[in-house]
Design a protein around this motif. Structure first.
Motif, PDB file in Angstrom:
ATOM      1  N   ASP A  67      54.953  -8.440  -5.665  1.00  0.00           N
ATOM      2  CA  ASP A  67      53.559  -8.726  -5.963  1.00  0.00           C
ATOM      3  C   ASP A  67      52.593  -7.625  -5.543  1.00  0.00           C
ATOM      4  N   SER A  68      53.090  -6.594  -4.858  1.00  0.00           N
ATOM      5  CA  SER A  68      52.185  -5.521  -4.427  1.00  0.00           C
ATOM      6  C   SER A  68      52.529  -4.168  -5.052  1.00  0.00           C
ATOM      7  N   THR A  69      53.462  -4.154  -5.984  1.00  0.00           N
ATOM      8  CA  THR A  69      53.998  -2.905  -6.524  1.00  0.00           C
ATOM      9  C   THR A  69      52.966  -2.064  -7.279  1.00  0.00           C
ATOM     10  N   ARG A  70      53.158  -0.738  -7.181  1.00  0.00           N
ATOM     11  CA  ARG A  70      52.449   0.218  -8.033  1.00  0.00           C
ATOM     12  C   ARG A  70      53.452   1.135  -8.738  1.00  0.00           C
ATOM     13  N   ILE A  71      54.700   0.701  -8.832  1.00  0.00           N
ATOM     14  CA  ILE A  71      55.697   1.495  -9.536  1.00  0.00           C
ATOM     15  C   ILE A  71      55.233   1.735 -10.974  1.00  0.00           C
ATOM     16  N   GLY A  72      55.371   2.985 -11.430  1.00  0.00           N
ATOM     17  CA  GLY A  72      54.997   3.333 -12.793  1.00  0.00           C
ATOM     18  C   GLY A  72      53.544   3.724 -12.974  1.00  0.00           C
ATOM     19  N   LEU A  73      52.738   3.554 -11.917  1.00  0.00           N
ATOM     20  CA  LEU A  73      51.322   3.914 -12.003  1.00  0.00           C
ATOM     21  C   LEU A  73      51.093   5.297 -11.395  1.00  0.00           C
ATOM     22  N   PRO A  74      49.962   5.903 -11.650  1.00  0.00           N
ATOM     23  CA  PRO A  74      49.675   7.215 -11.056  1.00  0.00           C
ATOM     24  C   PRO A  74      49.776   7.166  -9.533  1.00  0.00           C
ATOM     25  N   PHE A  75      50.326   8.198  -8.969  1.00  0.00           N
ATOM     26  CA  PHE A  75      50.450   8.263  -7.519  1.00  0.00           C
ATOM     27  C   PHE A  75      49.048   8.347  -6.906  1.00  0.00           C
ATOM     28  N   GLU A  77      46.536   8.381  -3.170  1.00  0.00           N
ATOM     29  CA  GLU A  77      46.472   8.671  -1.740  1.00  0.00           C
ATOM     30  C   GLU A  77      46.648   7.378  -0.948  1.00  0.00           C
ATOM     31  N   HIS A  78      47.420   7.458   0.138  1.00  0.00           N
ATOM     32  CA  HIS A  78      47.597   6.291   1.004  1.00  0.00           C
ATOM     33  C   HIS A  78      46.332   6.087   1.830  1.00  0.00           C
ATOM     34  N   THR A  79      45.759   4.867   1.751  1.00  0.00           N
ATOM     35  CA  THR A  79      44.482   4.607   2.415  1.00  0.00           C
ATOM     36  C   THR A  79      44.581   3.546   3.502  1.00  0.00           C
ATOM     37  N   GLY A  80      45.788   3.090   3.804  1.00  0.00           N
ATOM     38  CA  GLY A  80      45.954   2.062   4.830  1.00  0.00           C
ATOM     39  C   GLY A  80      45.785   2.622   6.234  1.00  0.00           C
ATOM     40  N   GLY A  81      45.405   1.746   7.165  1.00  0.00           N
ATOM     41  CA  GLY A  81      45.271   2.128   8.563  1.00  0.00           C
ATOM     42  C   GLY A  81      46.378   1.507   9.403  1.00  0.00           C
ATOM     43  N   PRO A  82      46.319   1.633  10.713  1.00  0.00           N
ATOM     44  CA  PRO A  82      47.380   1.111  11.577  1.00  0.00           C
ATOM     45  C   PRO A  82      47.298  -0.410  11.717  1.00  0.00           C
ATOM     46  N   GLY A  83      48.467  -1.038  11.876  1.00  0.00           N
ATOM     47  CA  GLY A  83      48.502  -2.471  12.150  1.00  0.00           C
ATOM     48  C   GLY A  83      48.575  -3.324  10.896  1.00  0.00           C
ATOM     49  N   VAL A  84      49.205  -4.497  11.032  1.00  0.00           N
ATOM     50  CA  VAL A  84      49.424  -5.381   9.894  1.00  0.00           C
ATOM     51  C   VAL A  84      48.106  -5.861   9.290  1.00  0.00           C
ATOM     52  N   TRP A  85      47.159  -6.273  10.128  1.00  0.00           N
ATOM     53  CA  TRP A  85      45.905  -6.808   9.592  1.00  0.00           C
ATOM     54  C   TRP A  85      45.118  -5.740   8.835  1.00  0.00           C
ATOM     55  N   THR A  86      45.041  -4.543   9.392  1.00  0.00           N
ATOM     56  CA  THR A  86      44.325  -3.449   8.732  1.00  0.00           C
ATOM     57  C   THR A  86      44.976  -3.087   7.399  1.00  0.00           C
ATOM     58  N   MET A  87      46.308  -3.037   7.402  1.00  0.00           N
ATOM     59  CA  MET A  87      47.024  -2.726   6.162  1.00  0.00           C
ATOM     60  C   MET A  87      46.823  -3.831   5.132  1.00  0.00           C
ATOM     61  N   PRO A 310      53.835   4.678   0.399  1.00  0.00           N
ATOM     62  CA  PRO A 310      54.179   5.418  -0.814  1.00  0.00           C
ATOM     63  C   PRO A 310      55.673   5.435  -1.109  1.00  0.00           C
ATOM     64  N   TYR A 311      56.480   4.809  -0.244  1.00  0.00           N
ATOM     65  CA  TYR A 311      57.933   4.832  -0.418  1.00  0.00           C
ATOM     66  C   TYR A 311      58.398   3.727  -1.361  1.00  0.00           C
ATOM     67  N   GLY A 312      59.656   3.806  -1.777  1.00  0.00           N
ATOM     68  CA  GLY A 312      60.250   2.823  -2.665  1.00  0.00           C
ATOM     69  C   GLY A 312      60.257   3.293  -4.101  1.00  0.00           C
ATOM     70  N   ASN A 313      61.406   3.094  -4.791  1.00  0.00           N
ATOM     71  CA  ASN A 313      61.516   3.586  -6.173  1.00  0.00           C
ATOM     72  C   ASN A 313      62.349   2.673  -7.067  1.00  0.00           C
ATOM     73  N   THR A 314      62.560   1.437  -6.663  1.00  0.00           N
ATOM     74  CA  THR A 314      63.320   0.399  -7.384  1.00  0.00           C
ATOM     75  C   THR A 314      64.830   0.629  -7.354  1.00  0.00           C
TER      76      THR A 314
END
Length: 409
Positions: A67-75, A77-87, A310-314
Motif C-alpha cells: 500500500d505504500s509502493t512507488r515502484i515504477g514511478l520516477p525516483f 528524494e527521500h524526505t523522511g526523518g528519524p523515528g517511526v512517527w516522523t516517517m 528508496p530500497y526494494g525492487n520487487t
C-alpha cells in the motif's frame, strides 16, 4: 490438466522431468523422474521447457507494504526523518500525491513481484484515521485481481499506533470484518507507550476474529525484549501457539547470550515465527540457531521505493542475496539456506501446518506431494543463482505457468 516440466534441476540436483497436476485446491507435484529426452508426452499435457534451469519453490514474501509502493514511478528524494512517527507522518503527507493512483501502483507492484517469482504474499495495509480503509481496499482489490496468479494475505496494520488517534481501533475492526486475515501491532512501548493496553487490543481482536497476529517491532535491546516477553506471555495464556509472528525484531539478540537462548527456546516452545527484511543491523537472533530450534523464519521486501525508503525492487532473489550478505554468510550451505528461508521458510509462516525447515541443509518443496508453487531460474548452482540473480525465470502457481521472463532478457 497436467503439466510436464522437462529437463530441470530440483534445488540444483540431477536433471529431472517433473509432472504437476493442477486442481481447484491448488496444484501438486505428482512425479519427479530422471530426465528422459525420449519421453513421450501424453495428449493434453502442457510442456514447460526447463532448459537445464534450477527448479525451486516459488518465493514467499511475508513482509511487504504493497500500500505504500512507488515502484515504477520516477525516483524521488527521500524526505523522511528519524523515528517511526516522523516517517509515518512523511508518508501521510505524500502518499496521495503520487504520479498515478494508489490502485494502479499496488497492482503494478504485485504484478512485478509475481513476474519475478513470488506467488505467496503477506502484505500490510495501513489503517488509520487519515487513510481509513482506503489503503486496505487497494490491497484487497489487487488480491482479487491476481487471485489466479498468487495467494495474498492482508495484515490490518496500525502504522500510527492504536491509542494515539481516536477512532483507530474501530477502523481496525472494520478492516477485519472486511476481510483482513491478520491482525497487526507495532512497537507497544515506544509508539503507543502503553504496551499492556496495546497488546490487549491486538490479541483481543485477533481472538474475536480468529486471525493470526503480526507484531512490527523496531524497539531496541532490552526494551524490545520486554515487549517480546509480553507477547510471549499472551501467546501462552490465550493458547495462540502457531499464530504469532514477530517482524523485524532485529535487536533481540543484542542483550546477552542467555537472553538470546531464552528467547529462541520460547519462540520454539510457543511456535512464534519471525519475519525479516534482511536489515544491516547488529544484534539479530542468529538464523542457524533459530532454524535448529524449529522456529519458522521468513523473508520479505518491506517497503519498495516508497516514502519510507528508496530500497526494494520487487525481486525476492535480490532480497535473498541481501539476507546472506548482511549476515556475512560465505558457505554455500548458508547462502542456499537463505533461499530456503525466502521460499519454504515464508510458506511455513503463512501456513503453520506446511513443511518446515529442519536445519540449514534442508531443501524441501520440490518433491512428490509438494505444492506446485515453483520457480525455474537460470544458474550454475543454487548459491551462484543467489549471487548472480538470473533473469530467465518461469513462475508457476497452483500448477500453472503464470509468468515467463524469457522475453524480457
Amino acid at each position: 490438466m497436467n503439466t510436464l516440466i522437462r529437463a530441470v534441476r530440483p534445488w540444483g540436483n540431477a536433471l529431472s522431468d517433473v509432472t504437476l497436476a493442477a486442481g481447484e485446491a491448488g496444484g501438486k507435484i505428482t512425479a519427479v523422474e530422471p530426465h528422459d529426452p525420449e519421453r513421450v508426452v501424453p495428449d493434453g499435457v502442457t510442456v514447460v521447457e526447463g532448459r537445464g534451469r534450477l527448479l525451486l519453490p516459488s518465493f514467499s514474501d511475508v513482509h511487504v507494504h504493497l500500500d505504500s509502493t512507488r515502484i515504477g514511478l520516477p525516483f524521488r528524494e527521500h524526505t523522511g526523518g528519524p523515528g517511526v512517527w516522523t516517517m509515518m507522518m512523511n508518508d501521510r503527507l505524500n502518499w496521495r500525491n503520487a504520479e498515478v493512483p494508489l490502485q494502479d501502483r499496488v497492482n503494478d507492484t504485485l504484478g512485478r513481484m509475481i513476474a519475478r517469482g513470488t506467488t505467496r504474499v503477506r502484505s500490510y495495509a495501513q489503517v488509520d484515521v487519515d487513510c481509513r480503509l482506503e489503503r486496505f481496499d487497494a490491497v484487497a482489490a489487487a488480491k482479487e485481481k491476481f487471485a489466479g496468479q498468487a495467494s495474498v494475505d492482508i495484515i490490518a496494520f496500525p502504522q500510527a499506533g492504536l491509542l494515539l488517534e481516536e477512532g483507530t481501533v474501530g477502523l481496525m475492526e472494520e478492516a477485519l470484518k472486511a476481510g483482513a486475515n491478520v491482525m497487526g501491532g507495532i512497537d507497544p512501548c515506544t509508539l503507543d507507550r502503553d504496551p499492556a493496553k496495546h497488546l490487549d487490543i491486538v490479541f483481543g481482536l485477533a481472538e474475536k476474529y480468529q486471525v493470526p497476529i503480526d507484531i512490527h517491532l523496531h524497539e531496541p535491546g532490552e526494551l524490545g525484549v520486554f515487549s517480546t516477553d509480553l507477547v510471549l506471555e499472551r501467546t501462552r495464556a490465550l493458547g495462540m501457539q502457531g499464530k504469532v509472528t514477530m517482524s523485524h525484531a532485529y535487536e533481540l539478540g543484542s542483550v546477552n547470550e542467555a537472553t538470546t537462548r531464552r528467547l529462541i527456546d520460547a519462540f520454539a516452545e510457543l511456535d512464534v515465527s519471525m519475519a525479516s527484511v534482511a536489515p544491516a543491523a547488529a544484534g539479530q537472533l542468529p538464523i542457524p540457531l533459530l532454524t535448529e530450534a524449529g522456529v519458522r523464519y521468513g523473508l520479505g521486501e518491506d517497503g519498495q521505493r516508497d516514502y519510507w525508503s528508496p530500497y526494494g525492487n520487487t525481486d525476492m532473489l535480490d532480497r535473498t542475496w541481501q539476507l546472506a550478505f548482511t549476515h556475512g554468510f560465505r558457505k554455500d550451505e548458508l547462502i542456499e539456506h537463505c533461499l530456503a528461508i525466502a521460499t519454504i521458510g515464508g510458506a511455513s509462516i503463512l501456513d503453520p501446518s506446511a513443511t518446515r525447515l529442519k536445519d540449514t541443509a534442508h531443501r524441501p518443496g520440490v518433491d512428490v506431494g509438494d505444492s506446485a508453487e515453483l520457480l525455474l531460474v537460470d544458474g550454475e548452482t543454487v548459491a551462484s543463482t543467489v549471487m548472480d540473480r538470473g533473469k530467465d525465470r518461469t513462475v508457476i502457481h497452483a500448477g500453472k505457468v503464470v509468468a515467463d521472463q524469457l522475453e524480457l532478457l
